[in-house]
Design an enzyme around this catalytic site. Structure first.
Site, short mmCIF file in Angstrom:
data_model
loop_
_atom_site.label_atom_id
_atom_site.label_comp_id
_atom_site.label_asym_id
_atom_site.label_seq_id
_atom_site.Cartn_x
_atom_site.Cartn_y
_atom_site.Cartn_z
N ARG A 87 0.85 -1.18 0.00
CA ARG A 87 0.00 0.00 0.00
C ARG A 87 0.90 1.25 0.00
NH1 ARG A 87 -5.11 1.82 -1.14
NH2 ARG A 87 -6.08 2.95 0.57
N THR A 100 -9.88 0.26 -9.75
CA THR A 100 -8.83 -0.53 -9.13
C THR A 100 -8.84 -1.77 -9.98
OG1 THR A 100 -9.20 0.43 -6.97
CG2 THR A 100 -8.32 -1.78 -6.96
N THR A 151 -4.06 -0.69 -7.21
CA THR A 151 -4.85 0.46 -7.66
C THR A 151 -4.02 1.73 -7.75
OG1 THR A 151 -6.87 1.72 -7.16
CG2 THR A 151 -5.50 1.16 -5.30
N ASP A 173 -7.58 8.53 0.36
CA ASP A 173 -8.15 7.51 1.26
C ASP A 173 -7.87 7.82 2.72
OD1 ASP A 173 -9.28 6.17 -0.82
OD2 ASP A 173 -7.98 4.41 -0.73
N SER A 184 -7.72 1.13 3.36
CA SER A 184 -8.18 0.61 2.06
C SER A 184 -9.38 -0.32 2.25
CB SER A 184 -7.04 -0.17 1.41
OG SER A 184 -7.47 -0.79 0.22
N SER A 185 -10.10 -0.52 1.16
CA SER A 185 -11.16 -1.53 1.14
C SER A 185 -10.75 -2.76 0.34
CB SER A 185 -12.44 -0.96 0.51
OG SER A 185 -12.90 0.14 1.25
N GLY A 187 -13.52 -1.49 -6.87
CA GLY A 187 -14.82 -0.85 -6.63
C GLY A 187 -14.94 -0.03 -5.36
N GLY A 188 -13.82 0.54 -4.86
CA GLY A 188 -13.93 1.36 -3.65
C GLY A 188 -14.57 0.54 -2.54
#
Ligand code: DON
Length: 570
Positions: A106, A379, A397, A421, A450-451, A471-472
């Site tokens: 990340r 993403t 992403t 984010d 993050s998701s 997709g967030g």
């Protein structure tokens, strides 16, 4: 209350729908429901050329980690909305002996970041600074993540993982209709010169069928091929990136790049009806939320309710509401905040959450000290299984489609806008969607929440499926529903990917249902129960793989919502 079938999709769905205007929407139902079969390995990704690159690595003797790295580099060339070397993501790995691990690559906040960095000179929060432009760029993690994964678990020659992408960038590849339209749209709206230059031919838009070459990106990939992550975080590439930051008022320095490190982490794990669920821990919220929802839902006979029946959607939405409230309250980079992962993923906590679910009535989400903001649906997720049964699940992403839109001049790659984010600023939470809670504020070196939820399922010690999606915030719920489709509804993996999905994220307090995902009568019934419902758009791109328990074959399921998706066996 909105009228039945009100055209009020969530922002995530709305933006996906807008993206679908540039990439024609693919009908979800009535598609082929047969997955692609292979007795060896399989790669399923959002862009078929990248899947082929990964499958070729498998064919040449590479393992699933090698193939995942090669696919990831190829997506950076062939799927520029989200494939990247200038962004970040997560890789979850399950080895043939059942052991698991995860690589966290990340992005990080630069050393000069601070919680109030998106306030202007008058102290007013600027969404533009937060989500666009140079201050929105996080220190990229992808190349360090791939390097680390390869050093720890790869077995192929590193050069062979990067070379196919050097060639794709240098020699070019034929643009599909969807990609030509997508990059044309991006080039029209972007103001940065280097970005326009990279995505047009001397200012003229590319057409479908044209060969698209990216010479600067090819040279950057060559440096990565020759010097691994040093080819990105040090020397020429780092210098060009830091120079662009200075030019545009950004804060990433060569020191930030030099200090970036990917981390190996223990996945979060749970069980669901006898299946083992392995997913990404913080700084992702995905694994924790998915396991929490599965724990809540385990007590219900979902199959008896019927797929996408009012009763089913109601129970899903109630579980989602509770998991997303926990997410807002507790989840952040666990290197910086105390995240009670054990508690949140425990069966006891789920039982406690479940007690407040009324089988007939919607609960109400209260905007308290948290609320939701827009997250773009760009993403990308891909899944890999090799012949030995090693499984790799990757979601990575740039955050928005094409990230910050900034191509590093001379280096040819797009930078992310992942700093968006982080929460907006301390105490800024309000009903319009800003969040100002403490754990996920920007601090030097912290990773933004993050998701992304790359996940793997096993049963009786054997690999069962590799799943995930872009997709967030919808990522968490799309991944959940692919899992439920496989386990509760016995769908084959292609049916599980194709089936229409729903989304609820606590706030805004609304159920979004994909176009074609529910009948008018179902929507009416949900509204009677007290839900607000919007129908429209598409949700995610869940390129997945399952293993046929009878034959051991790998079953690849590209998501028909993505026109260029493809699964390739070897
Ligand atoms: O990390 C996250 O959760 C978001 N930045 C992911 C953004 C995203 O999924 C956009 N698209 N699909």
């Amino acid at each position: 209350m909105r009228s039945a079938r009100s055209r009020a999709p969530s922002l995530a769905l709305l933006f996906t729908a807008l993206a679908a205007l540039t990439a024609p929407a693919v009908p979800v139902l009535g598609q082929s429901v047969e997955p692609i079969r292979s007795t060896g390995g399989m790669v399923a990704s959002q862009q078929w050329i990248a899947s082929q690159v990964g499958a070729d690595v498998l064919a040449a003797g590479g393992n699933a980690v090698d193939a995942a790295i090669a696919t990831g580099f190829a997506l950076a060339v062939t799927h520029p909305t989200a494939g990247n070397i200038g962004g970040g993501g997560f890789m979850v790995i399950r080895f043939p002996n059942g052991q698991t691990t995860a690589i966290d690559f990340r992005e990080k906040a630069p050393l000069a970041a601070h919680p109030e960095m998106w306030l202007d000179e008058n102290g007013a929060y600027s969404a533009t600074m937060h989500h666009r432009g140079h201050l929105a760029v996080g220190v990229p993690g992808t190349v360090a993540g791939f390097d680390k994964a390869h050093r720890l678990y790869g077995r192929a020659d590193w050069n062979d993982l990067v070379d196919p992408s050097v060639d794709l960038a240098a020699d070019g590849f034929e643009l599909s209709e969807a990609l030509a339209r997508s990059i044309g749209g991006f080039a029209r709206r972007i103001e940065y010169e280097a970005s326009k230059a990279a995505f047009t031919r001397n200012g003229t838009a590319y057409e479908p069928g044209d060969t698209w070459k990216q010479p600067d990106l090819a040279r950057t990939l060559q440096r990565i091929r020759d010097a691994r992550s040093d080819g990105f975080y040090r020397g020429e590439t780092a210098r060009l990136l830091a120079q662009e930051m200075q030019r545009g008022g950004g804060i990433i320095t060569e020191e930030d790049l030099d200090r970036y490190e990917a981390r190996e982490r223990s996945p979060v794990t749970g069980t669901y009806r006898g299946y083992e669920v392995i997913s990404m821990p913080p700084p992702s919220s995905g694994g924790v939320a998915i396991i929490s929802m599965l724990n809540m839902l385990e007590a219900y006979d979902l199959r008896a309710m019927g797929h996408n029946s009012p009763e089913y959607i109601h129970h899903l939405a109630e579980a989602m509401r509770r998991a997303f409230r926990d997410r807002a309250a507790y989840l952040a980079d666990a290197d910086f905040a105390d995240v009670p992962v054990q508690k949140l993923t425990s069966k006891e906590h789920a039982e406690w959450l479940r007690r407040s679910i009324d089988p007939e009535r919607a609960s109400v989400s209260h905007p308290s000290d948290v609320d939701s903001g827009y997250e773009s649906p760009e993403t990308t997720h891909y899944s890999v299984v090799d012949a030995d049964g090693m499984a790799v699940s990757v979601t990575y992403t740039l955050e928005s489609g094409y990230g910050s839109g900034i191509v590093v001049p001379g280096a040819g790659f797009l930078l992310n806008n992942e700093m968006g984010d982080f929460n907006a600023g301390p105490g800024l939470t309000n009903a319009t969607g800003l969040i100002g809670t403490k754990p996920n504020l920007a601090r030097p070196g912290q990773r933004m929440l993050s998701s992304m939820s790359p996940s793997i399922l096993a049963r009786d010690g054997k690999l069962f499926a590799v799943v995930g999606t872009p997709g967030g915030r919808t990522i968490i719920n799309t991944t959940l529903q692919v899992i439920l489709n496989l386990i509760d509804f016995d769908m084959n993996v292609q049916e599980a990917v194709n089936a229409p999905r729903i989304h609820h994220q606590w706030l805004p307090d609304r159920i979004s249902i994909e176009e074609g995902g529910a009948t008018d009568e179902t929507v009416r019934r949900l509204e009677e129960m007290g839900h607000r419902v919007g129908v429209g758009g598409t949700q995610g791109s869940a390129n997945s793989i399952a293993v046929d328990p009878a034959t051991g074959e790998r079953l690849g399921a590209p998501d028909p919502r993505s026109p260029d998706a493809g699964a390739r066996g070897r």
